[in-house]
Motif scaffolding. Structure first.
Motif, PDB file in Angstrom:
ATOM      1  N   GLY A   1       0.811  -1.205   0.000  1.00  0.00           N
ATOM      2  CA  GLY A   1       0.000   0.000   0.000  1.00  0.00           C
ATOM      3  C   GLY A   1       0.846   1.257   0.000  1.00  0.00           C
ATOM      4  O   GLY A   1       2.048   1.219  -0.261  1.00  0.00           O
ATOM      5  N   PRO A   2       0.224   2.412   0.289  1.00  0.00           N
ATOM      6  CA  PRO A   2       0.922   3.694   0.162  1.00  0.00           C
ATOM      7  C   PRO A   2       1.859   4.032   1.322  1.00  0.00           C
ATOM      8  O   PRO A   2       1.636   3.625   2.462  1.00  0.00           O
ATOM      9  CB  PRO A   2      -0.238   4.703   0.114  1.00  0.00           C
ATOM     10  CG  PRO A   2      -1.322   4.052   0.908  1.00  0.00           C
ATOM     11  CD  PRO A   2      -1.204   2.576   0.655  1.00  0.00           C
ATOM     12  N   ALA A   3       2.903   4.779   0.995  1.00  0.00           N
ATOM     13  CA  ALA A   3       3.755   5.405   2.014  1.00  0.00           C
ATOM     14  C   ALA A   3       3.170   6.782   2.293  1.00  0.00           C
ATOM     15  O   ALA A   3       2.787   7.490   1.361  1.00  0.00           O
ATOM     16  CB  ALA A   3       5.185   5.540   1.505  1.00  0.00           C
ATOM     17  N   ASP A   4       3.108   7.169   3.567  1.00  0.00           N
ATOM     18  CA  ASP A   4       2.614   8.511   3.891  1.00  0.00           C
ATOM     19  C   ASP A   4       3.429   9.560   3.135  1.00  0.00           C
ATOM     20  O   ASP A   4       2.881  10.429   2.474  1.00  0.00           O
ATOM     21  CB  ASP A   4       2.704   8.762   5.402  1.00  0.00           C
ATOM     22  CG  ASP A   4       1.711   7.917   6.194  1.00  0.00           C
ATOM     23  OD1 ASP A   4       0.763   7.376   5.585  1.00  0.00           O
ATOM     24  OD2 ASP A   4       1.884   7.788   7.421  1.00  0.00           O
ATOM     25  N   ILE A   5       4.756   9.435   3.265  1.00  0.00           N
ATOM     26  CA  ILE A   5       5.682  10.319   2.536  1.00  0.00           C
ATOM     27  C   ILE A   5       6.754   9.443   1.893  1.00  0.00           C
ATOM     28  O   ILE A   5       7.309   8.552   2.543  1.00  0.00           O
ATOM     29  CB  ILE A   5       6.344  11.355   3.471  1.00  0.00           C
ATOM     30  CG1 ILE A   5       5.287  12.226   4.157  1.00  0.00           C
ATOM     31  CG2 ILE A   5       7.324  12.245   2.696  1.00  0.00           C
ATOM     32  CD1 ILE A   5       5.856  13.202   5.179  1.00  0.00           C
ATOM     33  N   PHE A   6       7.047   9.689   0.629  1.00  0.00           N
ATOM     34  CA  PHE A   6       8.010   8.893  -0.131  1.00  0.00           C
ATOM     35  C   PHE A   6       9.101   9.825  -0.645  1.00  0.00           C
ATOM     36  O   PHE A   6       8.828  10.779  -1.378  1.00  0.00           O
ATOM     37  CB  PHE A   6       7.287   8.217  -1.298  1.00  0.00           C
ATOM     38  CG  PHE A   6       8.114   7.243  -2.085  1.00  0.00           C
ATOM     39  CD1 PHE A   6       8.273   5.942  -1.655  1.00  0.00           C
ATOM     40  CD2 PHE A   6       8.717   7.633  -3.272  1.00  0.00           C
ATOM     41  CE1 PHE A   6       9.017   5.025  -2.401  1.00  0.00           C
ATOM     42  CE2 PHE A   6       9.457   6.737  -4.021  1.00  0.00           C
ATOM     43  CZ  PHE A   6       9.612   5.428  -3.576  1.00  0.00           C
ATOM     44  N   VAL A   7      10.336   9.568  -0.221  1.00  0.00           N
ATOM     45  CA  VAL A   7      11.455  10.448  -0.561  1.00  0.00           C
ATOM     46  C   VAL A   7      12.512   9.667  -1.344  1.00  0.00           C
ATOM     47  O   VAL A   7      12.986   8.623  -0.891  1.00  0.00           O
ATOM     48  CB  VAL A   7      12.105  11.053   0.706  1.00  0.00           C
ATOM     49  CG1 VAL A   7      13.303  11.927   0.337  1.00  0.00           C
ATOM     50  CG2 VAL A   7      11.089  11.849   1.514  1.00  0.00           C
TER      51      VAL A   7
ATOM     52  N   GLY B   1      -0.036  -0.160   3.612  1.00  0.00           N
ATOM     53  CA  GLY B   1       1.105   0.719   3.378  1.00  0.00           C
ATOM     54  C   GLY B   1       2.023   0.853   4.573  1.00  0.00           C
ATOM     55  O   GLY B   1       1.996   0.045   5.506  1.00  0.00           O
ATOM     56  N   ILE B   2       2.848   1.887   4.540  1.00  0.00           N
ATOM     57  CA  ILE B   2       3.845   2.153   5.580  1.00  0.00           C
ATOM     58  C   ILE B   2       3.621   3.548   6.133  1.00  0.00           C
ATOM     59  O   ILE B   2       3.523   4.515   5.380  1.00  0.00           O
ATOM     60  CB  ILE B   2       5.277   2.038   5.015  1.00  0.00           C
ATOM     61  CG1 ILE B   2       5.562   0.601   4.540  1.00  0.00           C
ATOM     62  CG2 ILE B   2       6.316   2.455   6.061  1.00  0.00           C
ATOM     63  CD1 ILE B   2       6.946   0.393   3.963  1.00  0.00           C
ATOM     64  N   GLU B   3       3.541   3.633   7.464  1.00  0.00           N
ATOM     65  CA  GLU B   3       3.337   4.934   8.082  1.00  0.00           C
ATOM     66  C   GLU B   3       4.666   5.702   8.130  1.00  0.00           C
ATOM     67  O   GLU B   3       5.743   5.108   8.136  1.00  0.00           O
ATOM     68  CB  GLU B   3       2.776   4.781   9.498  1.00  0.00           C
ATOM     69  CG  GLU B   3       3.640   3.945  10.427  1.00  0.00           C
ATOM     70  CD  GLU B   3       2.824   3.298  11.530  1.00  0.00           C
ATOM     71  OE1 GLU B   3       1.969   3.988  12.098  1.00  0.00           O
ATOM     72  OE2 GLU B   3       3.044   2.111  11.812  1.00  0.00           O
ATOM     73  N   GLY B   4       4.568   7.013   8.137  1.00  0.00           N
ATOM     74  CA  GLY B   4       5.764   7.832   8.202  1.00  0.00           C
ATOM     75  C   GLY B   4       6.420   7.997   6.847  1.00  0.00           C
ATOM     76  O   GLY B   4       5.742   8.180   5.835  1.00  0.00           O
TER      77      GLY B   4
END
Length: 303
Positions: A32-38, A75-78
């Motif tokens: 699933g989604p990452a909260d923020i993806f850098v 997804g992954i939090e943070g």
């Protein structure tokens, strides 16, 4: 969260996105989604991003090519740092190779073999990046990263960038200190040996062909799911338990190799996890052997 995104963008750390689906960044094509993806554009960008993340007390994790990862459907939090194309420099100085963590391991093995340098033949066909290989002590065919690593440059959450020696990496089977103490490998120095180019290339290609012939790469997968409970081999135990081809949802234990789970029909992380647990339970019942996962399972908290 938007305030932190704006802060990261203002700091010019690289590409910053929100709600990026991680199934686009894992070899299982699951997540699933990452909260923020850098995606940092440099080591300096990564350091700046880490400083912002730490000051805002956000959870984070780093991924490379996502080849050893089962990511929660939620997804992954943070923050997820993707160590990739901007951290993939390569310098070859005689028998010593200095390489960025984002460099693909298979490509490195190919480039090195064409230079007639020996020591990385085992990596022919191993999916993943240099950073992931350093983190996991990736290996095959009787060798692994611990045999060739001189030192690895690690970014710690407090902003320190330190070179750790092979000894300090505390290597053992598919394990390093980075699994106990959080840090991100940003580059590595490898000690190789001069060999006969023709011999080295042949050996590397042999390992690559062996993988192609014995392992399923026609469907998305993540490499070996379980660690080998030596002297036994996980794949053989799963096969003896009659589980090859067993399927839950869109996930299947490969008919070709028992230690591979393949995504045959839009599998979810919960499908794969159920299959992992079924294999563990069956092998324990049949052989009194507990299988431990080699893949990292990332779950999202319910908060």
């Amino acid at each position: 969260m938007q305030r932190i995104v704006d802060e990261l963008k203002k700091a010019n750390v690289g590409s910053v996105r929100t709600k990026e689906l991680l199934k686009h960044h894992t070899t299982w094509k699951i997540g699933g989604p990452a909260d923020i993806f850098v995606e940092p554009d440099s080591v300096e960008g990564l350091v700046r991003a880490m400083e912002i993340i730490q000051s805002n007390d956000l959870p984070w994790r780093a991924i490379g090519r996502g080849s050893n990862l089962l990511v929660d459907d939620r997804g992954i939090e943070g923050v997820v740092f993707k160590i990739g194309k901007h951290l993939d420099h390569l310098e070859i100085n005689d028998e010593v190779v200095r390489v960025g963590a984002g460099f693909p391991l298979v490509r490195l093995a190919t480039v090195i073999s064409m230079k007639g340098l020996s020591g990385l033949e085992f990596a022919g066909g191993i999916p993943g990046s240099v950073g992931g290989a350093v983190f996991m002590n990736a290996g095959a065919h009787g060798s692994d990263m611990s045999q060739i690593l001189l030192e690895a440059r690690i970014l710690y959450p407090d902003g320190r960038l330190l070179w750790l020696s092979n000894k300090e990496m505390d290597y053992s089977y598919r394990t390093s200190c980075l699994q106990k103490e959080k840090g991100i490998c940003v580059e590595a120095r490898l000690q190789l040996k001069k060999g006969e180019k023709e011999t080295v290339v042949k050996e590397m290609k042999k390992h690559k062909e062996y993988r192609r012939e014995t392992q399923p790469w026609d469907h998305p997968c993540a490499g070996s799911v379980f660690r080998n409970p030596l002297p036994h081999h996980a794949g053989a135990l799963i096969e003896k338990a009659g589980l090859k081809g067993f399927q839950i949802g869109g996930a299947q234990i490969s008919p070709m190799h028992g230690n591979f789970i393949v995504n045959v029909n839009e599998a979810s992380a919960s499908d794969v996890l159920a299959l992992i647990q079924h294999a563990q339970k069956t092998v324990k019942k049949e052989f009194q052997i507990e299988l431990q996962t080699e893949v990292e399972i990332v779950t999202r908290s319910n908060s």
